[in-house]
Design an enzyme around this catalytic site. Structure first.
Site, short mmCIF file in Angstrom:
data_model
loop_
_atom_site.label_atom_id
_atom_site.label_comp_id
_atom_site.label_asym_id
_atom_site.label_seq_id
_atom_site.Cartn_x
_atom_site.Cartn_y
_atom_site.Cartn_z
N THR A 169 -0.31 4.07 -2.57
CA THR A 169 -1.18 5.13 -3.06
C THR A 169 -2.17 5.62 -2.00
O THR A 169 -2.68 4.83 -1.20
CB THR A 169 -1.98 4.60 -4.28
OG1 THR A 169 -1.04 4.09 -5.22
CG2 THR A 169 -2.82 5.68 -4.93
N GLU A 170 -2.44 6.94 -2.04
CA GLU A 170 -3.45 7.55 -1.15
C GLU A 170 -4.38 8.42 -1.99
O GLU A 170 -4.05 8.76 -3.13
CB GLU A 170 -2.76 8.42 -0.09
CG GLU A 170 -1.83 7.61 0.79
CD GLU A 170 -1.15 8.44 1.86
OE1 GLU A 170 -1.45 9.66 1.98
OE2 GLU A 170 -0.32 7.86 2.57
N GLU A 195 1.09 0.99 -11.22
CA GLU A 195 2.56 0.92 -11.10
C GLU A 195 3.25 2.04 -11.88
O GLU A 195 4.31 1.83 -12.46
CB GLU A 195 3.08 -0.45 -11.56
CG GLU A 195 2.61 -1.63 -10.75
CD GLU A 195 2.85 -1.49 -9.25
OE1 GLU A 195 3.67 -0.65 -8.85
OE2 GLU A 195 2.19 -2.22 -8.48
N GLY A 217 -14.97 -7.69 -35.48
CA GLY A 217 -16.17 -6.98 -35.92
C GLY A 217 -17.17 -6.91 -34.78
O GLY A 217 -16.80 -6.72 -33.61
N GLY A 218 -18.46 -7.11 -35.11
CA GLY A 218 -19.53 -7.01 -34.10
C GLY A 218 -19.36 -8.00 -32.96
O GLY A 218 -19.68 -7.71 -31.81
N SER A 277 1.64 5.68 -17.88
CA SER A 277 2.52 5.80 -19.06
C SER A 277 3.21 7.15 -19.09
O SER A 277 4.37 7.25 -19.53
CB SER A 277 1.69 5.64 -20.34
OG SER A 277 1.27 4.31 -20.46
N PHE A 286 -6.94 2.27 -3.60
CA PHE A 286 -6.63 1.42 -4.78
C PHE A 286 -5.61 0.32 -4.45
O PHE A 286 -4.65 0.11 -5.20
CB PHE A 286 -6.04 2.25 -5.93
CG PHE A 286 -6.96 3.28 -6.54
CD1 PHE A 286 -8.30 3.03 -6.71
CD2 PHE A 286 -6.46 4.51 -6.97
CE1 PHE A 286 -9.14 3.96 -7.30
CE2 PHE A 286 -7.27 5.44 -7.56
CZ PHE A 286 -8.62 5.18 -7.72
N ALA A 332 0.83 -1.21 0.00
CA ALA A 332 0.00 0.00 0.00
C ALA A 332 0.86 1.25 0.00
O ALA A 332 1.52 1.55 0.98
CB ALA A 332 -0.93 -0.01 1.21
C1 LIG Z 1 -6.89 -1.45 -10.30
C2 LIG Z 1 -5.82 -0.70 -9.59
C3 LIG Z 1 -4.95 -1.38 -8.76
C4 LIG Z 1 -3.96 -0.68 -8.04
N1 LIG Z 1 -3.14 -1.35 -7.16
C5 LIG Z 1 -2.32 -0.64 -6.34
C6 LIG Z 1 -1.61 -1.27 -5.27
O1 LIG Z 1 -1.67 -2.49 -5.10
N2 LIG Z 1 -0.86 -0.51 -4.44
C7 LIG Z 1 -0.75 0.85 -4.58
O2 LIG Z 1 -0.07 1.48 -3.79
N3 LIG Z 1 -1.41 1.49 -5.61
C8 LIG Z 1 -2.19 0.79 -6.47
N4 LIG Z 1 -2.88 1.41 -7.47
C9 LIG Z 1 -2.73 2.86 -7.65
C10 LIG Z 1 -2.05 3.25 -8.96
O3 LIG Z 1 -0.69 2.95 -8.89
C11 LIG Z 1 -2.37 4.73 -9.19
O4 LIG Z 1 -3.72 4.80 -9.59
C12 LIG Z 1 -1.47 5.36 -10.24
O5 LIG Z 1 -0.17 5.50 -9.74
C13 LIG Z 1 -1.97 6.74 -10.68
O6 LIG Z 1 -2.31 7.53 -9.59
P1 LIG Z 1 -3.73 8.29 -9.59
O7 LIG Z 1 -4.76 7.27 -9.88
O8 LIG Z 1 -3.85 9.05 -8.32
O9 LIG Z 1 -3.66 9.27 -10.83
P2 LIG Z 1 -2.96 10.72 -10.85
O10 LIG Z 1 -1.59 10.65 -10.30
O11 LIG Z 1 -3.89 11.72 -10.29
O12 LIG Z 1 -2.85 10.94 -12.42
C14 LIG Z 1 -3.95 11.35 -13.24
C15 LIG Z 1 -3.43 11.60 -14.65
O13 LIG Z 1 -2.46 12.65 -14.63
C16 LIG Z 1 -1.25 12.21 -15.19
N5 LIG Z 1 -0.11 12.85 -14.51
C17 LIG Z 1 0.10 12.94 -13.16
N6 LIG Z 1 1.24 13.61 -12.94
C18 LIG Z 1 1.77 13.95 -14.15
C19 LIG Z 1 2.93 14.65 -14.60
N7 LIG Z 1 3.83 15.15 -13.76
N8 LIG Z 1 3.13 14.81 -15.93
C20 LIG Z 1 2.23 14.31 -16.83
N9 LIG Z 1 1.12 13.65 -16.47
C21 LIG Z 1 0.89 13.46 -15.15
C22 LIG Z 1 -1.23 10.70 -15.03
O14 LIG Z 1 -0.38 10.08 -15.98
C23 LIG Z 1 -2.71 10.39 -15.26
O15 LIG Z 1 -2.95 10.32 -16.62
C24 LIG Z 1 -3.85 0.73 -8.21
C25 LIG Z 1 -4.73 1.40 -9.08
C26 LIG Z 1 -5.70 0.71 -9.74
C27 LIG Z 1 -6.65 1.48 -10.62
#
Ligand SMILES: Cc1cc2nc3c(=O)[nH]c(=O)nc-3n(C[C@H](O)[C@H](O)[C@H](O)COP(=O)(O)OP(=O)(O)OC[C@H]3O[C@@H](n4cnc5c(N)ncnc54)[C@H](O)[C@@H]3O)c2cc1C
Length: 581
Positions: free
Chosen positions: A170-171, A416, A392-393, A419, A200, A168
């Site tokens: 992400t927040e 993780e 296709g469909g 892109s 997440f 864990a």
């Molecule tokens: C199904 C799922 C499973 C997951 N599992 C885990 C887990 O096991 N453990 C864990 O800790 N996390 C987990 N995550 C979290 C995941 O790693 C994050 O969702 C991810 O890192 C993106 O963070 P965010 O969703 O807050 O998006 P944000 O960081 O808010 O990004 C939103 C958009 O802005 C873009 N962006 C942000 N900053 C920049 C920048 N500086 N320049 C250009 N573009 C930018 C991003 O590319 C994205 O397109 C999971 C997420 C999902 C959906």
């Protein structure tokens, strides 16, 4: 249902003829190990895995997807077929394949387990992620940073599939910006307590979680972070709460949980204050894991599309004989083989790095990691999109699996590190090295691996054209940067400011796309030198790399299209709103 190992010709060729086992076997089995003997045992393991995954796991995939996550009486759990998959994998010893032998595993190198990860992702992306994040990832972190008691307590039970964990980081307010995390760890009377919220978290409903938290009060950014292990239950009391599992359209069997920590008792994992280091190692490994997940999903989409295009007749012939469909199939095949070539290379580098190696190997792995993640994700989406079109469909009908592959592929560019974040990582490293050594752009750069690559014939010329277009583009951007910021920027004089970096940042994904395609062509070119039947794959990848490089070069030189002006407007707007508050 086929054996996913023995009945996949490209996978078999990769195992039998392309992996440099003579370099890998001594790393995991010692210098005196018999290479042929060891490889034959590993081949047997993969045949057994391929049989189980290609029959049992693949058979249950649709059910895992349809049932999704189970929510009953406020409790989150995985579905019965997913449990069945995990049980089967554990019984065959496949969960603990990469765990050290002394902790209940088989101690197999990553290069071998990568084949299993790919096959699992091909069969069922939810099972693959459950296996990876609930068992392998926490085990790797505990093995690396844990004390003897922690290793004894968690590793054998994880290998047997008896307990599961999660990681864990992400927040709600800290996604890509990990340094913004606010979960705290405080020490009282010799014990550590966690307070905060994680979002997440894959497999967060398990028996324990590894948490990244701020242990130095008042610290900012990536400083003052530490890793902790928290058990879900302590003396029959719930130590942290699994608040909910998200409802989602992708990897539906995998529980994506919100966790709430309130005075949660936890044990440090590794040294206090070294959390960022520990989590970075985890992320780098799991980014390659996501690239492999993309490969497995793309392989599934490719096989489905090849099969369908051979059977579906329109306008008096199978649709694969219509040029546009034939071209799509060839592109998909090249992408999958190219991604596999890149992954095998990265996996071997990872094995070398894990067993302690020189800086240049670690640097090569660092160069490839964001590219494996970027290409593995973006190209998996692209490949699934093409498969859907070929169907296709019928592609949008749930009776066929391609719509599931499409939905599952869409998670890979997000978790993780998105892109865009992979692109920033790839381009930041590249730019730092270019500013330190601008002459590398004159000697065929931009990295030693690319500069050294040399291939004959038309394909070799296409590869050289792709690389020189990339070099030309980077030279243009670097010259622009030096012109703006002065020569003090060159040869490590000083770090460029955010404003000076804007053209690089705007084009980071274009540069990364070109870099990834050039590396894929290079990896296939190296393979074709050893296995001549792969020459057509190399030729197609080199041609594609040249076209991608030229397209991106044109887009980059066309300027910013008003992006920076719009950003300036938004910034002005934000500042004036703030000053009015
Ligand atoms: C199904 C799922 C499973 C997951 N599992 C885990 C887990 O096991 N453990 C864990 O800790 N996390 C987990 N995550 C979290 C995941 O790693 C994050 O969702 C991810 O890192 C993106 O963070 P965010 O969703 O807050 O998006 P944000 O960081 O808010 O990004 C939103 C958009 O802005 C873009 N962006 C942000 N900053 C920049 C920048 N500086 N320049 C250009 N573009 C930018 C991003 O590319 C994205 O397109 C999971 C997420 C999902 C959906």
């Amino acid at each position: 249902m086929p054996n996913y190992f023995l009945e996949n010709p490209d996978l078999l060729t990769t195992f039998d003829r392309l992996v440099r086992w003579d370099e890998i076997v001594p790393l995991s089995e010692g210098k005196d190990a018999d290479v042929a003997d060891t490889v034959s045992t590993w081949r047997e393991v993969l045949s057994v895995a391929g049989e189980y995954i290609g029959t049992e796991v693949a058979k249950r995939a649709r059910q895992v997807d349809e049932l999704g996550v189970i929510r009953e009486n406020g409790k989150v759990s995985i579905s019965a077929p997913l449990q069945e998959n995990i049980k089967g994998l554990a019984e065959l010893g496949l969960i603990g394949l990469s765990f050290p032998k002394e902790h209940g595993g088989s101690g197999l190198p990553f290069t071998v387990t990568a084949f299993v990860i790919e096959m699992l992702a091909r069969a069922c992306a939810s099972t693959m992620i459950q296996n990876g994040i609930a068992y392998t990832a926490p085990a790797a972190m505990i093995f690396r940073d844990g004390n003897d008691e922690q290793k004894e307590r968690y590793l054998p039970a994880l290998a047997r599939g008896e307990i599961s964990g999660a990681v864990a980081m992400t927040e709600p307010e800290a996604g890509s910006d990990v340094g913004n995390l606010s979960t705290t760890a405080t020490q009282r009377d010799g014990c550590w307590f966690i307070d905060g919220r994680k979002q997440f978290i894959s497999a967060g409903n398990g028996d324990f979680v590894i948490v990244l938290a701020r242990s130095a009060q008042g610290s900012k950014g990536l400083e003052g972070l530490s890793l902790f292990v928290a058990d879900r239950w302590v003396e029959e009391r719930e130590n942290y709460k699994v608040e909910r599992a998200e409802h989602k359209f992708t990897i539906r069997g995998s529980p994506t949980c919100s966790l709430v920590f309130e005075g949660t008792r936890a044990m440090p994992l590794g040294e206090i204050g070294q959390g960022w280091r520990g989590i970075t190692r985890f992320m780098n490994e799991s980014r390659i894991g996501v690239g492999i997940q993309g490969l497995g999903i793309a392989q599934a989409a490719l096989v489905a599309a090849q099969d369908y295009a051979a059977r579906r007749v329109q306008m008096d012939k199978p649709i694969r004989e219509h040029p546009m469909i034939a071209e799509m199939l060839l592109e998909m095949e090249t992408t999958v083989a190219g991604l596999r070539a890149l992954i095998v290379e990265a996996a071997a580098l990872q094995d070398a790095v894990m067993h302690g190696t020189d800086d240049s190997t670690a640097w090569r792995l660092r160069e490839l990691t964001p590219l494996v993640k970027w290409y593995g994700s973006e190209e998996a989406v692209h490949t699934c999109r093409r498969a859907l079109q070929i169907f296709g469909g019928y592609g949008v009908v749930t009776e066929y699996d391609v719509e599931r592959h499409m939905r599952d592929a869409l998670i890979t560019p997000i978790y993780e590190g998105t892109s865009q974040i992979q692109s920033l990582m790839a381009v930041r490293d590249l730019m730092r090295s270019l500013l330190r050594k601008p002459q590398s752009l004159l000697s065929g750069g931009p990295s030693a691996t690319l500069a050294r690559a040399k291939f004959d014939g038309d394909a070799g010329r296409d590869f050289a054209a792709a690389r020189s277009t990339l070099v030309w583009t980077l030279r243009g951007l670097t010259t622009g940067l030096a012109r703006k910021g002065g020569v003090s920027l060159l040869r490590g004089g000083r770090q460029p400011s955010d404003e000076e970096l804007q053209p690089f940042m705007l084009n980071a994904e274009r540069i990364t796309e070109t870099l990834a395609h050039v590396h894929v062509a290079r990896a296939l070119g190296e393979q074709a030198k050893r296995v001549p039947e792969r020459a057509p794959l190399f030729a197609r990848a080199a041609r594609r790399a040249k076209l991608v490089a030229q397209r991106n070069a044109k887009e980059i030189s066309a300027g910013d299209g008003g992006v920076f002006e719009r950003i300036a407007d938004w910034e002005r707007d934000r500042t004036s709103r703030k000053s009015r508050q």
